[in-house]
Design an enzyme around this catalytic site. Structure first.
Site, PDB file in Angstrom:
ATOM      1  N   ARG A 184      11.664  -0.991   0.041  1.00 38.92           N
ATOM      2  CA  ARG A 184      12.403  -0.964   1.304  1.00 38.92           C
ATOM      3  C   ARG A 184      11.454  -0.542   2.423  1.00 38.92           C
ATOM      4  O   ARG A 184      10.270  -0.365   2.218  1.00 38.92           O
ATOM      5  CB  ARG A 184      13.561   0.024   1.183  1.00 38.92           C
ATOM      6  CG  ARG A 184      14.595  -0.356   0.129  1.00 38.92           C
ATOM      7  CD  ARG A 184      15.536   0.789  -0.140  1.00 38.92           C
ATOM      8  NE  ARG A 184      14.835   1.933  -0.726  1.00 38.92           N
ATOM      9  CZ  ARG A 184      15.412   3.098  -0.984  1.00 38.92           C
ATOM     10  NH1 ARG A 184      16.673   3.301  -0.683  1.00 38.92           N
ATOM     11  NH2 ARG A 184      14.713   4.087  -1.530  1.00 38.92           N
ATOM     12  N   ASP A 228     -16.772 -12.573   5.940  1.00 40.83           N
ATOM     13  CA  ASP A 228     -16.459 -11.202   6.337  1.00 40.83           C
ATOM     14  C   ASP A 228     -16.073 -10.334   5.142  1.00 40.83           C
ATOM     15  O   ASP A 228     -16.422  -9.155   5.084  1.00 40.83           O
ATOM     16  CB  ASP A 228     -15.321 -11.215   7.355  1.00 40.83           C
ATOM     17  CG  ASP A 228     -15.783 -11.693   8.732  1.00 40.83           C
ATOM     18  OD1 ASP A 228     -16.993 -11.951   8.898  1.00 40.83           O
ATOM     19  OD2 ASP A 228     -14.935 -11.807   9.635  1.00 40.83           O
ATOM     20  N   ASN A 279     -13.287  -1.813   8.605  1.00 40.70           N
ATOM     21  CA  ASN A 279     -12.211  -2.530   9.283  1.00 40.70           C
ATOM     22  C   ASN A 279     -10.958  -1.670   9.445  1.00 40.70           C
ATOM     23  O   ASN A 279     -10.602  -1.272  10.538  1.00 40.70           O
ATOM     24  CB  ASN A 279     -11.850  -3.802   8.506  1.00 40.70           C
ATOM     25  CG  ASN A 279     -12.323  -5.068   9.192  1.00 40.70           C
ATOM     26  OD1 ASN A 279     -13.013  -5.014  10.205  1.00 40.70           O
ATOM     27  ND2 ASN A 279     -11.968  -6.205   8.647  1.00 40.70           N
ATOM     28  N   THR A 306      -9.386  -7.117  15.126  1.00 42.82           N
ATOM     29  CA  THR A 306      -9.155  -8.561  15.016  1.00 42.82           C
ATOM     30  C   THR A 306      -8.788  -8.961  13.585  1.00 42.82           C
ATOM     31  O   THR A 306      -8.771 -10.148  13.264  1.00 42.82           O
ATOM     32  CB  THR A 306     -10.401  -9.347  15.455  1.00 42.82           C
ATOM     33  OG1 THR A 306     -11.558  -8.811  14.805  1.00 42.82           O
ATOM     34  CG2 THR A 306     -10.589  -9.268  16.961  1.00 42.82           C
ATOM     35  N   SER A 346      -4.469  -5.898  11.999  1.00 46.81           N
ATOM     36  CA  SER A 346      -3.809  -5.331  13.179  1.00 46.81           C
ATOM     37  C   SER A 346      -3.462  -6.400  14.205  1.00 46.81           C
ATOM     38  O   SER A 346      -2.407  -6.336  14.851  1.00 46.81           O
ATOM     39  CB  SER A 346      -4.711  -4.270  13.817  1.00 46.81           C
ATOM     40  OG  SER A 346      -4.149  -3.783  15.009  1.00 46.81           O
ATOM     41  N   SER A 356      -2.630  -9.518  13.678  1.00 45.94           N
ATOM     42  CA  SER A 356      -1.436 -10.264  13.258  1.00 45.94           C
ATOM     43  C   SER A 356      -0.174  -9.425  13.397  1.00 45.94           C
ATOM     44  O   SER A 356       0.930  -9.971  13.413  1.00 45.94           O
ATOM     45  CB  SER A 356      -1.594 -10.744  11.812  1.00 45.94           C
ATOM     46  OG  SER A 356      -1.614  -9.649  10.916  1.00 45.94           O
ATOM     47  N   ASP A 410       7.580  -1.610   7.955  1.00 43.38           N
ATOM     48  CA  ASP A 410       7.024  -2.173   6.722  1.00 43.38           C
ATOM     49  C   ASP A 410       5.679  -1.548   6.376  1.00 43.38           C
ATOM     50  O   ASP A 410       5.141  -1.789   5.295  1.00 43.38           O
ATOM     51  CB  ASP A 410       6.840  -3.686   6.864  1.00 43.38           C
ATOM     52  CG  ASP A 410       8.151  -4.439   6.755  1.00 43.38           C
ATOM     53  OD1 ASP A 410       9.184  -3.795   6.491  1.00 43.38           O
ATOM     54  OD2 ASP A 410       8.142  -5.670   6.948  1.00 43.38           O
TER      55      ASP A 410
END
Length: 293
Positions: free
Chosen positions: A152, A67, A141, A182, A185, A187, A171
């Site tokens: 921070r 990929d 993607n 897939t 995003s 995860s 974060d």
């Protein structure tokens, strides 16, 4: 038919696999055009073109790799609607659906005109600093705004069509296409969107407020992300398809819209999208007590 070839730089692919593919194409009167990064020792005599110029030189693009290789290859297509055949080596990919054993039967079907392409929506973004547009890119993607290891939490202000949506303290933030749902995003607890759909997915990364959830927006939405953190340049980055990184400064704006040119991926006659999901995500598999711990 001129056929472009992009290859992952790995000895097992550059050797016999590439040699056999070139020979197969030439025997059928097809002129292979190699990306210029392929060493001259492989495919001697074949014309070579920089990867970013292949879209204007060929009628079909074959990508041998994974990929990541495909994401890098399609960047050079620009506004050229060249069909792309992604051939996976290694673990089954979401983008490179065709396996190596299917390569030549799939190519036979393509040459006979017996194939289906799936248009994949892209995103176009530009970084605006003050009154200047610094960078403009298209991704298949996702684009990710995230911090470096020591930064921070990031303060991001998001507007859609000029209307304020939310101020995210997190974060980072992922803006992805359905194809990218897939990738990173997923995860970050984002939803899976069928890849041929058209939508823009906005997923916060580890938000400070648990009520900040992923948001699915219509494809015509115009999104503005303003960086309100006071981190120095180099502590916050914009990453494009996992391929390029761009350092951001406080008050930079990232403007995101639907890309003008979709990517045409050739569909595999083998595994379906749901087959790939089941294998990648281990759907339906039972785990023993020993595996669970």
């Amino acid at each position: 038919m001129k056929t472009g070839i992009v290859v992952k730089q790995h000895p097992s692919i550059l050797g016999e696999v590439l040699h056999d593919l070139i020979q197969w194409l030439e025997q059928r009167g097809i002129r292979p055009v190699l990306e210029s990064d392929i060493p001259e020792t492989f495919g001697p005599g074949c014309p070579r073109v920089p990867r970013g110029e292949l879209g204007g030189q060929v009628e079909l693009l074959v990508v041998l790799g994974g990929d990541g290789t495909l994401l890098s290859a399609v960047k050079g297509l620009g506004d050229h609607p060249v069909p792309v055949l992604g051939v996976n080596f290694g673990s089954l990919g979401f983008l490179t659906e065709t396996t190596f054993p299917e390569l030549y039967t799939t190519l036979d079907a393509v040459l006979a005109g017996n194939f289906i392409t799936e248009n994949r929506m892209t995103l176009s973004c530009r970084v605006v600093r003050g009154d200047r547009a610094l960078e403009s890119r298209q991704v298949l993607n996702d684009m990710v705004i995230n911090k470096s290891a020591l930064a921070r939490m990031i303060d991001l202000r998001v507007l859609v069509d000029g209307k304020f949506v939310n101020a995210f303290k997190s974060d980072g933030l992922i803006l992805s296409t359905p194809t990218g749902s897939t990738a990173y995003s997923l995860s970050a607890q984002g939803p899976i969107i069928y890849p041929s759909m058209e939508a823009i997915l906005l997923t916060p990364i580890c938000p400070h407020m648990l009520a900040n959830r992923p948001l699915i927006l219509p494809p015509e939405a115009r999104i503005t992300v303003e960086l309100h953190s006071d981190e120095p340049e180099g502590d916050v980055f914009l990453t494009l398809d996992g391929q390029e990184g761009f350092p951001l400064k406080p008050r930079d704006c990232i403007e995101v819209v639907r890309g003008p040119h979709p990517v045409r991926l050739i569909k595999s006659n083998g595994a379906s999208y749901f087959d790939i999901l089941r294998r990648k995500l281990s759907w339906g598999e039972r785990r023993t007590e020993t595996e669970i711990g």
